[in-house]
Design a protein around this motif. Structure first.
Motif, PDB file in Angstrom:
ATOM      1  N   UNK A  11      36.178 -22.742  -5.786  1.00  0.00           N
ATOM      2  CA  UNK A  11      37.310 -22.800  -6.631  1.00  0.00           C
ATOM      3  C   UNK A  11      37.001 -22.314  -8.113  1.00  0.00           C
ATOM      4  N   UNK A  12      37.758 -21.672  -8.670  1.00  0.00           N
ATOM      5  CA  UNK A  12      37.637 -21.097 -10.089  1.00  0.00           C
ATOM      6  C   UNK A  12      36.731 -19.921 -10.388  1.00  0.00           C
ATOM      7  N   UNK A  13      36.172 -19.270  -9.325  1.00  0.00           N
ATOM      8  CA  UNK A  13      35.309 -18.021  -9.323  1.00  0.00           C
ATOM      9  C   UNK A  13      35.997 -16.818  -9.637  1.00  0.00           C
ATOM     10  N   UNK A  14      37.243 -16.831  -9.500  1.00  0.00           N
ATOM     11  CA  UNK A  14      38.143 -15.519  -9.477  1.00  0.00           C
ATOM     12  C   UNK A  14      38.488 -14.878  -8.314  1.00  0.00           C
ATOM     13  N   UNK A  15      38.344 -15.593  -7.104  1.00  0.00           N
ATOM     14  CA  UNK A  15      38.714 -14.988  -5.908  1.00  0.00           C
ATOM     15  C   UNK A  15      40.423 -14.502  -5.949  1.00  0.00           C
ATOM     16  N   UNK A  16      41.039 -15.160  -6.536  1.00  0.00           N
ATOM     17  CA  UNK A  16      42.721 -14.771  -6.628  1.00  0.00           C
ATOM     18  C   UNK A  16      42.772 -13.486  -7.475  1.00  0.00           C
ATOM     19  N   UNK A  17      42.011 -13.490  -8.819  1.00  0.00           N
ATOM     20  CA  UNK A  17      42.290 -12.206  -9.604  1.00  0.00           C
ATOM     21  C   UNK A  17      41.524 -11.099  -9.018  1.00  0.00           C
ATOM     22  N   UNK A 119      28.122 -23.777 -11.569  1.00  0.00           N
ATOM     23  CA  UNK A 119      29.510 -24.838 -11.479  1.00  0.00           C
ATOM     24  C   UNK A 119      30.053 -25.267 -12.819  1.00  0.00           C
ATOM     25  N   UNK A 120      29.081 -25.295 -14.107  1.00  0.00           N
ATOM     26  CA  UNK A 120      29.834 -25.490 -15.273  1.00  0.00           C
ATOM     27  C   UNK A 120      30.845 -24.464 -15.541  1.00  0.00           C
ATOM     28  N   UNK A 165      44.665 -28.610 -10.186  1.00  0.00           N
ATOM     29  CA  UNK A 165      43.580 -28.162 -11.402  1.00  0.00           C
ATOM     30  C   UNK A 165      43.239 -29.279 -12.226  1.00  0.00           C
ATOM     31  N   UNK A 166      43.658 -30.378 -12.087  1.00  0.00           N
ATOM     32  CA  UNK A 166      43.184 -31.649 -13.090  1.00  0.00           C
ATOM     33  C   UNK A 166      41.867 -31.958 -12.770  1.00  0.00           C
ATOM     34  N   UNK A 167      41.101 -32.406 -13.878  1.00  0.00           N
ATOM     35  CA  UNK A 167      39.898 -32.683 -13.832  1.00  0.00           C
ATOM     36  C   UNK A 167      39.484 -33.643 -12.603  1.00  0.00           C
ATOM     37  N   UNK A 168      40.092 -34.620 -12.067  1.00  0.00           N
ATOM     38  CA  UNK A 168      39.612 -35.374 -11.150  1.00  0.00           C
ATOM     39  C   UNK A 168      39.918 -34.745  -9.808  1.00  0.00           C
ATOM     40  N   UNK A 169      40.474 -33.750  -9.679  1.00  0.00           N
ATOM     41  CA  UNK A 169      40.876 -33.039  -8.372  1.00  0.00           C
ATOM     42  C   UNK A 169      39.741 -32.104  -8.343  1.00  0.00           C
ATOM     43  N   UNK A 170      39.667 -31.271  -9.347  1.00  0.00           N
ATOM     44  CA  UNK A 170      38.446 -30.262  -9.562  1.00  0.00           C
ATOM     45  C   UNK A 170      37.102 -30.794  -8.889  1.00  0.00           C
ATOM     46  N   UNK A 171      36.682 -31.746  -9.205  1.00  0.00           N
ATOM     47  CA  UNK A 171      35.446 -32.198  -8.878  1.00  0.00           C
ATOM     48  C   UNK A 171      35.493 -32.532  -7.261  1.00  0.00           C
ATOM     49  N   UNK A 172      36.687 -32.939  -6.879  1.00  0.00           N
ATOM     50  CA  UNK A 172      36.684 -32.993  -5.213  1.00  0.00           C
ATOM     51  C   UNK A 172      36.766 -31.525  -4.520  1.00  0.00           C
ATOM     52  N   UNK A 178      31.457 -27.454  -1.398  1.00  0.00           N
ATOM     53  CA  UNK A 178      29.962 -27.400  -0.944  1.00  0.00           C
ATOM     54  C   UNK A 178      29.741 -28.021   0.415  1.00  0.00           C
ATOM     55  N   UNK A 179      30.648 -28.908   0.926  1.00  0.00           N
ATOM     56  CA  UNK A 179      30.492 -29.570   2.344  1.00  0.00           C
ATOM     57  C   UNK A 179      31.051 -28.912   3.341  1.00  0.00           C
ATOM     58  N   UNK A 180      32.356 -28.237   3.184  1.00  0.00           N
ATOM     59  CA  UNK A 180      32.986 -27.505   4.377  1.00  0.00           C
ATOM     60  C   UNK A 180      33.085 -26.047   4.271  1.00  0.00           C
ATOM     61  N   UNK A 181      32.959 -25.510   3.185  1.00  0.00           N
ATOM     62  CA  UNK A 181      33.040 -23.973   3.028  1.00  0.00           C
ATOM     63  C   UNK A 181      31.715 -22.994   2.999  1.00  0.00           C
ATOM     64  N   UNK A 182      30.856 -23.888   2.048  1.00  0.00           N
ATOM     65  CA  UNK A 182      29.376 -23.031   1.939  1.00  0.00           C
ATOM     66  C   UNK A 182      28.608 -22.744   2.991  1.00  0.00           C
ATOM     67  N   UNK A 183      29.080 -23.725   4.310  1.00  0.00           N
ATOM     68  CA  UNK A 183      28.280 -23.308   5.544  1.00  0.00           C
ATOM     69  C   UNK A 183      28.521 -21.951   6.031  1.00  0.00           C
ATOM     70  N   UNK A 184      29.809 -21.616   5.714  1.00  0.00           N
ATOM     71  CA  UNK A 184      30.522 -20.151   6.313  1.00  0.00           C
ATOM     72  C   UNK A 184      29.463 -19.087   5.623  1.00  0.00           C
ATOM     73  N   UNK A 185      29.011 -19.209   4.649  1.00  0.00           N
ATOM     74  CA  UNK A 185      27.957 -18.116   4.134  1.00  0.00           C
ATOM     75  C   UNK A 185      27.012 -17.744   5.044  1.00  0.00           C
ATOM     76  N   UNK A 186      26.278 -18.774   5.516  1.00  0.00           N
ATOM     77  CA  UNK A 186      25.215 -18.616   6.485  1.00  0.00           C
ATOM     78  C   UNK A 186      25.878 -17.899   7.800  1.00  0.00           C
TER      79      UNK A 186
END
Ligand code: AMP
Length: 222
Positions: A11-17, A119-120, A165-172, A178-186
């Motif tokens: 999230x936030x990496x710029x996929x939409x744009x 991540x920052x 996009x609120x801070x508490x939701x962003x962390x989740x 990391x848990x569900x989508x990152x495995x798709x890279x492999x």
């Protein structure tokens, strides 16, 4: 020229744009499951009500819901010449489902792109992100200041922060990625299409140029 692309990344990496710029470049629609879900939430459809709690918590909505949305979009004529999938697939069952949807239509993917950023930078981009409620334009508080109007001179409607996009939701959302989508890279790295990682840091134009160059090298962008 058509193209069948997937753009992945946290999230936030710029996929939409960047997904939108790729879609324009290839003259194909950008199919964003996040946009489809937001449209259903805003319209208050039964599907929207079914997924609201997941969305607000930054959790993934059930696989069969997003697979249904994507199947519907594929069956619409606009995607017949190609597409840029943005924010989908996000789980291994969704990737398997996508494979089946494509196989049933006798087509494959041209490229799976993975945009990467530390991540920052993601947290900063998401927490400062503002969206125009009227025209959908996406900007950042650094560019427009707090409580600004839409910078599009034809629009000037109010800018809002996406509820997830609120801070508490962003962390989740980052943890869910990391848990569900990152495995798709492999998963895609092992696939016939392969995975193409692209540096997502820097200006919008710098990332766009990197993406176009990557696809040109892969003999896609002509
Ligand atoms: P996005 O706009 O892509 O960041 O998605 C925003 C939210 O919509 C996510 O946090 C999920 O709640 C939901 N969502 C979007 N795409 C998917 C997907 N492929 N699978 C499950 N949930 C999704």
């Amino acid at each position: 020229m058509g193209a069948r692309l997937v753009i992945m990344g946290p999230p936030g990496v710029g996929k939409g744009t960047q997904g939108e710029l790729l879609a324009e470049r290839f003259g194909v629609p950008r199919l964003s499951t996040g946009d489809m879900i937001r449209a259903a939430l805003e319209a208050g459809t039964p599907l929207g009500e079914r997924v609201r709690a997941y969305y607000e918590a930054g959790e993934l909505v059930p696989d069969e819901v997003v697979l249904g949305l994507v199947a519907e979009a594929f069956d619409g004529s606009e995607a017949s010449g190609g597409f840029v999938l943005d924010g989908f697939p996000r789980t291994v069952p969704q990737a398997d489902g996508l494979g089946e949807l494509l196989a049933a239509r006798g087509i494959g993917l041209d490229a799976v792109l993975s945009l990467e950023a530390p991540e920052e930078e993601l947290v900063d981009r998401i927490s400062g992100r503002r969206v125009c409620a009227a025209c959908g334009l996406v900007t950042h508080v650094r560019a427009v200041g707090e409580a600004a109007a839409c910078p599009d001179s034809d629009c000037r409607a109010g800018l809002i922060q996406r509820s997830d996009d609120r801070a508490e939701t962003v962390r989740n959302r980052l943890a869910v990625y990391g848990a569900q989508t990152e495995p798709l890279l492999a998963y895609y790295a092992r696939s016939e299409t392969g995975l193409t990682a692209v540096d997502g840091t820097g200006t919008l134009e710098a990332v766009r140029d990197r993406l176009f160059e990557t696809l040109r090298t892969a003999e896609m962008a002509g």
